[in-house]
Design an enzyme around this catalytic site. Structure first.
Site, PDB file in Angstrom:
ATOM      1  CE  LYS A   1      -3.723  -2.502   2.210  1.00 16.55           C
ATOM      2  NZ  LYS A   1      -4.430  -2.883   3.431  1.00 16.55           N
TER       3      LYS A   1
ATOM      4  CD  GLN B   1      -3.230  -4.468   6.650  1.00 14.67           C
ATOM      5  OE1 GLN B   1      -3.179  -3.491   5.912  1.00 14.67           O
ATOM      6  NE2 GLN B   1      -3.846  -5.586   6.307  1.00 14.67           N
TER       7      GLN B   1
ATOM      8  CG  ASP C   1      -9.260  -0.167   4.910  1.00 18.32           C
ATOM      9  OD1 ASP C   1      -9.046  -0.384   3.694  1.00 18.32           O
ATOM     10  OD2 ASP C   1      -8.563  -0.631   5.824  1.00 18.32           O
TER      11      ASP C   1
END
Ligand code: NAD
Length: 289
Positions: free
Chosen positions: A53, A97, A120
């Site tokens: 990412k 994460q 997200d």
């Protein structure tokens, strides 16, 4: 023979578009978008996703930092870090994460993220925005699937889209996206308690497999000419590979490729799209700030 949907190529196209939009933003005197990635613990898979990412962000001109914390960090400390990122006007997107260590409640942390920075798209407000059909952050994997369909000129309006799997990160948000005005599919979601799943799958014009079981979708479950999207990522033993395994999807590719109209490979199908959508979301967060 099905047409192969090339996720790597589509992802590269989307990332190039984000890169150009970031360059235009910066040329107009605004700062580059900034993504804060929070990584807790030393899980190698999580570390590898985070590196991917960060690299993809840099390539398109999005600035990002990975804030790494020991697995022993307390939930309160992590919530404090999220609060600081929420209050920092220089931070556009926040990504924590997952999974987090067992002593930390994933949900509490995700719910603590400012919805305006929730790139997200896991916060309940983001999910609600999606369900109502308003514009907002896009759920990464489902929106990646939609990009693949759109850029392959696949008609979604009135199409029967059958999704196998009802997870919060793939099945449910994808069902909501496909229902949205503009995409206008008729959606059926199947799961482990569905009766006659093969019979329902055979009705699909667009069949999406998000189960997490190798070769779950067999040829008898696919209508000739259907579009088949394989989200699954499964390891199967393979002694011919140095690492001892290979990655396969949920779809019996070799048996279905001759009868489908379009199909995504694994790897190289849905997978590469996820990061591309994250970059789109981060740019959107910066432009909205
Ligand atoms: P999950 O385990 O959260 O959900 C799996 C779903 O499959 C559940 O809803 C369950 O009801 C359904 N299911 C399980 N067994 C079934 C059965 N026998 N019959 C019908 N339905 C059944 O999984 P997930 O997080 O949605 O991920 C699914 C797969 O997609 C995994 O292989 C995962 O690695 C992969 N994935 C890929 C990407 C990507 O970027 N390509 C992103 C997310 C997930």
């Amino acid at each position: 023979m099905a047409k192969l949907i090339d996720g790597k190529a589509v992802s590269a196209q989307v990332r190039e578009e984000v890169k150009q939009a970031v360059a235009q933003r910066v040329a107009s005197g605004k700062r580059a978008p900034y993504l804060a990635v929070v990584l807790v613990g030393d899980d190698p898979a999580s570390a590898s996703y985070v590196r991917g990412k960060a690299r993809a962000s840099t390539e398109v001109g999005i600035e990002s930092d990975t804030l790494t914390y020991d697995a022993s960090i307390s939930e309160a400390e992590l919530l404090d870090i999220v609060a600081k990122l929420n209050n920092d006007a220089g931070v556009d997107g926040i990504l924590v994460q997952l999974p987090l260590p067992d002593h930390i409640d994933d949900r509490k942390v995700i719910h603590a993220i400012d919805p305006a920075k929730d790139v997200d798209c896991f916060h309940p407000e983001s999910v609600g925005t999606l369900v109502i059909g308003l514009d907002g952050f896009q759920p990464a994997t489902p929106a990646g699937i939609v990009e693949l369909l759109k850029r392959s000129d696949i008609e979604t309006s009135g199409a029967h889209c059958v999704i196998i799997g009802r997870s919060n990160i793939v099945g449910k948000p994808l069902a909501n996206l496909m229902l949205k005005k503009g995409l206008d599919s008729t959606v059926t979601v199947c799961h482990s308690r569905t009766k006659d799943l093969p019979g329902i799958a055979r009705q699909a014009d667009i069949l999406v497999a998000a189960i997490g079981r190798a070769n779950f979708v067999t040829a008898d479950m696919v209508k000739p000419g259907a579009v088949v999207i394989d989200v699954g990522i499964n390891r199967v033993d393979d002694d011919t590979r140095e690492r001892g395994y290979r990655l396969v999807g949920d779809v019996d590719f070799d048996a279905i490729e001759p009868i489908a109209s379009h199909i995504t490979p694994v790897p190289g199908g849905v997978g590469p799209m996820t990061i591309a959508v994250l970059l789109q979301n981060t740019l959107m967060a910066a432009n909205r700030a």
